[in-house]
Motif scaffolding. Structure first.
Motif, mmCIF file in Angstrom:
data_model
loop_
_atom_site.group_PDB
_atom_site.id
_atom_site.type_symbol
_atom_site.label_atom_id
_atom_site.label_comp_id
_atom_site.label_asym_id
_atom_site.label_seq_id
_atom_site.Cartn_x
_atom_site.Cartn_y
_atom_site.Cartn_z
ATOM 1 N N ASP A 59 0.727 -1.298 0.003
ATOM 2 C CA ASP A 59 0.097 0.212 0.153
ATOM 3 C C ASP A 59 0.830 1.193 0.068
ATOM 4 N N SER A 60 2.210 1.161 -0.004
ATOM 5 C CA SER A 60 2.971 2.197 -0.237
ATOM 6 C C SER A 60 3.174 3.142 -1.372
ATOM 7 N N VAL A 118 10.228 4.617 -3.572
ATOM 8 C CA VAL A 118 10.673 3.456 -3.309
ATOM 9 C C VAL A 118 10.637 2.937 -1.772
ATOM 10 N N VAL A 119 10.769 1.734 -1.520
ATOM 11 C CA VAL A 119 11.000 1.316 -0.146
ATOM 12 C C VAL A 119 12.250 0.848 -0.067
ATOM 13 N N THR A 167 9.637 8.201 8.421
ATOM 14 C CA THR A 167 8.658 7.974 9.416
ATOM 15 C C THR A 167 8.126 6.787 9.535
ATOM 16 N N ASP A 168 7.591 6.365 8.244
ATOM 17 C CA ASP A 168 7.025 5.016 7.952
ATOM 18 C C ASP A 168 8.029 3.995 8.047
ATOM 19 N N ALA A 169 8.400 3.512 9.094
ATOM 20 C CA ALA A 169 9.242 2.363 9.282
ATOM 21 C C ALA A 169 8.755 1.176 10.357
ATOM 22 N N THR A 170 8.826 0.163 9.724
ATOM 23 C CA THR A 170 8.465 -1.189 10.355
ATOM 24 C C THR A 170 9.253 -2.276 10.220
ATOM 25 N N ALA A 171 9.125 -3.327 11.053
ATOM 26 C CA ALA A 171 9.838 -4.388 10.994
ATOM 27 C C ALA A 171 8.912 -5.661 11.037
#
Length: 189
Positions: A59-60, A118-119, A167-171
């Protein structure tokens, strides 16, 4: 898929001791050792990792996924492959550790162009330094970093440091989940 990947990581990539026995890049000693490559480079690990990372970035709005070579490379390729299987293709890219000094001098290799969303990914975050370096280099090449995804968060401040840059960072998986599996799954410890 996540539970299966946690078990696979515990079997192939994770070590745990009660006393600090593993030397980290920083020189500190740790009770935990995580080397994701045996997992991300095996067929089943690649399949699971690619699908989980793709779901986390779907969804990015990003058109590509990648990070600092070598930890991010198998993950980026697996994610790109999974994205094609899901009918929502994203490309993979790789960020060099040292800048190319011949031909077209650049940090990023892959089918990406300035302005693309990009991610940035990484296999493990301890302090977040490698991921932050990848974010900075992607931006230096004109890429718009919209999210950072880490396969394994060692829960030592890395995610917080990364969030100062994206800010949009996840594990996907935490150290605590690996320790829980290590201690509670038969045959792990």
């Amino acid at each position: 898929m996540k539970k299966e990947l946690i078990r696979l990581l515990c079997r192939k990539s994770f070590k745990y001791t009660e006393t600090p026995s593993f030397k980290l890049v920083s020189g500190r000693m740790s009770r935990f050792y995580v080397n994701c490559k045996p997992t991300t480079l095996c067929a089943r690990g690649m399949f699971l990792t690619g699908h989980l990372i793709f779901e986390a970035m779907r969804d990015s709005g990003a058109t590509a996924v990648g990070g600092l070579t070598f930890g991010a490379d198998p993950i980026a390729m697996a994610t790109a492959f999974a994205s094609e299987l899901k009918g929502q293709p994203v490309n993979a890219f790789s960020i060099r550790k040292t800048q190319k000094d011949h031909g077209i001098v650049k940090w990023v290799e892959g089918d990406v162009a300035p302005g693309e969303k990009v991610v940035v990914i990484d296999d493990v975050a301890t302090t977040g330094g490698s991921t932050i370096k990848a974010i900075e280099r992607a931006r230096a090449e004109g890429l718009t970093v919209v999210r950072a995804i880490i396969l394994v968060d060692r829960q030592e401040g890395g995610m917080e440091n990364i969030r100062k840059h994206v800010t949009d960072a996840t594990a996907i998986i935490t150290r605590d989940e690996l320790v829980d599996c290590w201690k509670n799954e038969p045959g792990m410890a």
